[in-house]
Design a protein around this motif. Structure first.
Motif, short mmCIF file in Angstrom:
data_model
loop_
_atom_site.label_atom_id
_atom_site.label_comp_id
_atom_site.label_asym_id
_atom_site.label_seq_id
_atom_site.Cartn_x
_atom_site.Cartn_y
_atom_site.Cartn_z
N SER A 106 -6.18 -69.08 -61.77
CA SER A 106 -7.11 -69.12 -60.64
C SER A 106 -8.37 -69.89 -61.05
O SER A 106 -8.87 -69.70 -62.16
CB SER A 106 -7.45 -67.67 -60.24
OG SER A 106 -8.19 -67.67 -59.05
N VAL A 145 -5.33 -65.69 -65.51
CA VAL A 145 -5.84 -64.38 -65.10
C VAL A 145 -4.65 -63.44 -64.92
O VAL A 145 -3.51 -63.86 -65.03
CB VAL A 145 -6.61 -64.47 -63.76
CG1 VAL A 145 -7.87 -65.32 -63.90
CG2 VAL A 145 -5.72 -65.02 -62.64
N ALA A 178 -3.44 -61.04 -61.74
CA ALA A 178 -3.83 -60.98 -60.33
C ALA A 178 -2.81 -60.23 -59.50
O ALA A 178 -1.64 -60.14 -59.85
CB ALA A 178 -3.99 -62.40 -59.79
N VAL A 236 -7.18 -64.19 -57.03
CA VAL A 236 -8.35 -63.37 -57.40
C VAL A 236 -9.44 -63.63 -56.37
O VAL A 236 -9.85 -64.78 -56.22
CB VAL A 236 -8.89 -63.72 -58.80
CG1 VAL A 236 -10.13 -62.91 -59.11
CG2 VAL A 236 -7.82 -63.49 -59.87
N PRO A 237 -9.88 -62.63 -55.62
CA PRO A 237 -9.34 -61.27 -55.57
C PRO A 237 -7.92 -61.27 -55.01
O PRO A 237 -7.46 -62.26 -54.46
CB PRO A 237 -10.29 -60.54 -54.62
CG PRO A 237 -11.41 -61.46 -54.33
CD PRO A 237 -10.95 -62.84 -54.66
N HIS A 288 -7.92 -51.27 -57.47
CA HIS A 288 -7.91 -51.81 -58.83
C HIS A 288 -7.01 -50.94 -59.69
O HIS A 288 -6.69 -49.82 -59.31
CB HIS A 288 -9.34 -51.88 -59.38
CG HIS A 288 -10.02 -50.57 -59.55
ND1 HIS A 288 -9.74 -49.69 -60.57
CD2 HIS A 288 -10.97 -49.94 -58.81
CE1 HIS A 288 -10.50 -48.61 -60.47
NE2 HIS A 288 -11.26 -48.72 -59.40
N GLY A 315 -8.90 -59.73 -63.71
CA GLY A 315 -8.81 -60.19 -62.32
C GLY A 315 -8.05 -59.32 -61.36
O GLY A 315 -7.85 -59.71 -60.21
N GLY A 372 -13.97 -64.61 -56.34
CA GLY A 372 -13.21 -65.35 -57.34
C GLY A 372 -13.59 -66.80 -57.51
O GLY A 372 -12.86 -67.54 -58.16
#
Ligand code: C2O
Ligand code: CU
Length: 454
Positions: A37, A49, A51, A56-57, A126, A138, A196
């Motif tokens: 990303s 990352v 993800a 990301v997000p 998360h 991420g 992100g």
């Protein structure tokens, strides 16, 4: 030292957010896996990352209050993971805490999450396993729950702020698990992103009404924010509406906290409204809103309060028991002699012993508090350390209580070094719930405990 931020040009491209998905029909997959990303400074190769859904997000989940969210977590990582739906007053089995509410999902495995969202507001999701690494690489996304009748705004903008520690080449610095970080303020980065990207810019019109859904996805950094060129009102904290919207120019967003702000663009044609992080090197622009054109002749004026969520009112505070929760340890203090190690079992017992809650490093075998269902409980959080801590309770929102009476509902409270903050809540969500510091390196090195609502 921070990597130099490129200048944001007026009219620059807005960060590409993943399209919102409605949670209807069959279960949708939410795959956690390595990806790349472009989170870093311009001109560098996209950053490797971890993800959700490759971005990301991760994909924004947007539902209406009372709707169901159904997601199948598929673990494409090489380590176990779970999803925690932060701030949602969720059924306990869906809370995503390994060892407490479910087994962690092994690499290649999956877990079906399905739950109703009782409250409107801005939430996020998360991992809750090795969060200090998985979140920092991420893995996070927004969970937006719309009011049945949303307030009138011209634009609804989710802005997830993050703090990254990047190496010169734009890759994530592999300095995970550094005990020096863990014993101090946590893993602090050198590069900030919004949704992100290193620069968020989006053209707006004069007198346009914006709703910002701000969230702090950093593992440890507290973001002070300042609004310029905007007449801003704070309307909700951690998803929960304020009884009275409050004019706001600056705001502190600790890790995991959210703030809903309704702002009218007061900057004129050709000017730039901004959200900045005021710091010692001058204001760092997190989001730029160049003004072009005009939405209306006059700004709309102060917004009305959002409709309250169905949170039980606090019972008799005088009759409620108050349970102390002392925070101890860390650099410059250390742990008192004889501090117990939690006997919870599993991976949690391998943690380094740096911090303690209520006299125990990490998860105790027994809950630090058992509450009857519907009981109003007070917890006096005593910060006996040299650092601030962002204390998060699962499954409930609480109010800070002090001389001025109960404060706004929150799920994460920043308690300054040396301070005591007493909170109260109605323990009406049955199950086992974590209470921990959301500077996640602190949690991983001892600052976590749990309570039981019978
Ligand atoms: Cu946002 Cu226990 O976490
Ligand atoms: Cu902490």
């Amino acid at each position: 030292m921070r990597i130099t931020r490129r200048q944001v040009l007026a009219g620059g491209a807005a960060a590409l957010a993943a399209p919102p998905a409605r949670a209807t029909g069959p279960i949708q997959e939410l795959r956690a896996a390595p990806a790349t990303s472009p989170i870093g400074p311009e001109g560098l190769a996209p950053t490797p990352v971890w993800a959700y859904g490759g971005t990301v997000p991760g994909p924004e989940i947007r539902v209406r209050q009372g709707d169901r969210v159904n997601r199948r977590l598929v673990n494409g990582l090489d380590q176990p993971t779970t999803i925690h739906w932060h701030g949602v007053r969720i059924a306990n089995a869906m809370d995503g805490v390994p060892g407490l509410t479910q087994e962690a999902v092994a690499p290649g495995g999956s877990f079906d999450y399905g739950f109703e969202v009782p409250d409107a507001g801005t939430y996020w999701y998360h991992p809750h396993n090795r969060t200090w690494e998985q979140l920092a690489r991420g893995l996070y996304g927004a969970l937006v729950v719309e009011e049945p009748e949303p307030p009138e705004v011209d634009r609804d903008l989710v802005l997830l702020i993050d703090d990254w520690r990047l190496a010169e080449d734009g890759t994530i610095h592999e300095s995970f698990g550094m005990m020096h970080d863990w014993a101090h303020a946590g893993r602090l980065g050198n590069w900030a992103t919004v949704n992100g990207r290193g620069a968020h810019a989006e053209t707006v019109r004069e007198n346009e009404r914006l709703r910002f859904r701000l969230g702090n996805a950093a593992t440890a950094r507290v973001f002070p924010l300042r609004f310029t060129g905007l007449a801003a009102h704070l309307v909700a904290l951690d998803g929960m509406p304020l009884a009275m919207p409050a004019p706001v120019e600056t705001l502190t967003l600790a890790p995991a906290q959210r703030a809903d702000v309704i702002a009218d663009v007061t900057a004129g044609e050709g000017a730039v409204a901004r959200i900045v992080e005021p710091d010692q090197r001058g204001a760092l622009a997190l989001a730029d809103f160049p003004v072009s054109g005009r939405a209306r002749v006059q700004p709309l004026g102060p917004p009305r309060a959002l409709p309250a969520n169905p949170v039980a009112p606090l019972g008799d505070l005088g009759a409620a028991r108050s349970v102390p929760l002392r925070m101890e340890g860390g650099a410059m203090r250390g742990l008192a002699e004889g501090t117990r190690r939690g006997g919870f079992g599993g991976a949690m017992d391998d943690m380094p012993a740096i911090w303690a809650l209520a006299g125990t490093v990490g998860m105790p075998e027994r809950p630090f508090l058992e509450a009857g269902r519907g009981e109003t409980v007070r917890i006096a959080m005593v910060n006996d350390t040299a650092f601030p801590h962002a204390m998060h309770l699962h499954g409930h929102h609480f109010r800070m209580i002090d001389g001025r009476g109960p404060g706004p509902l929150r799920d994460t409270l920043l308690v300054a070094a040396g301070e005591t903050a007493e909170v109260a809540f109605v323990a009406d969500n049955p199950g086992d719930w974590m209470l921990h510091c959301h500077m996640v390196e602190h949690a991983a090195s001892g600052m976590m405990t749990w309570l039981r609502v019978a």
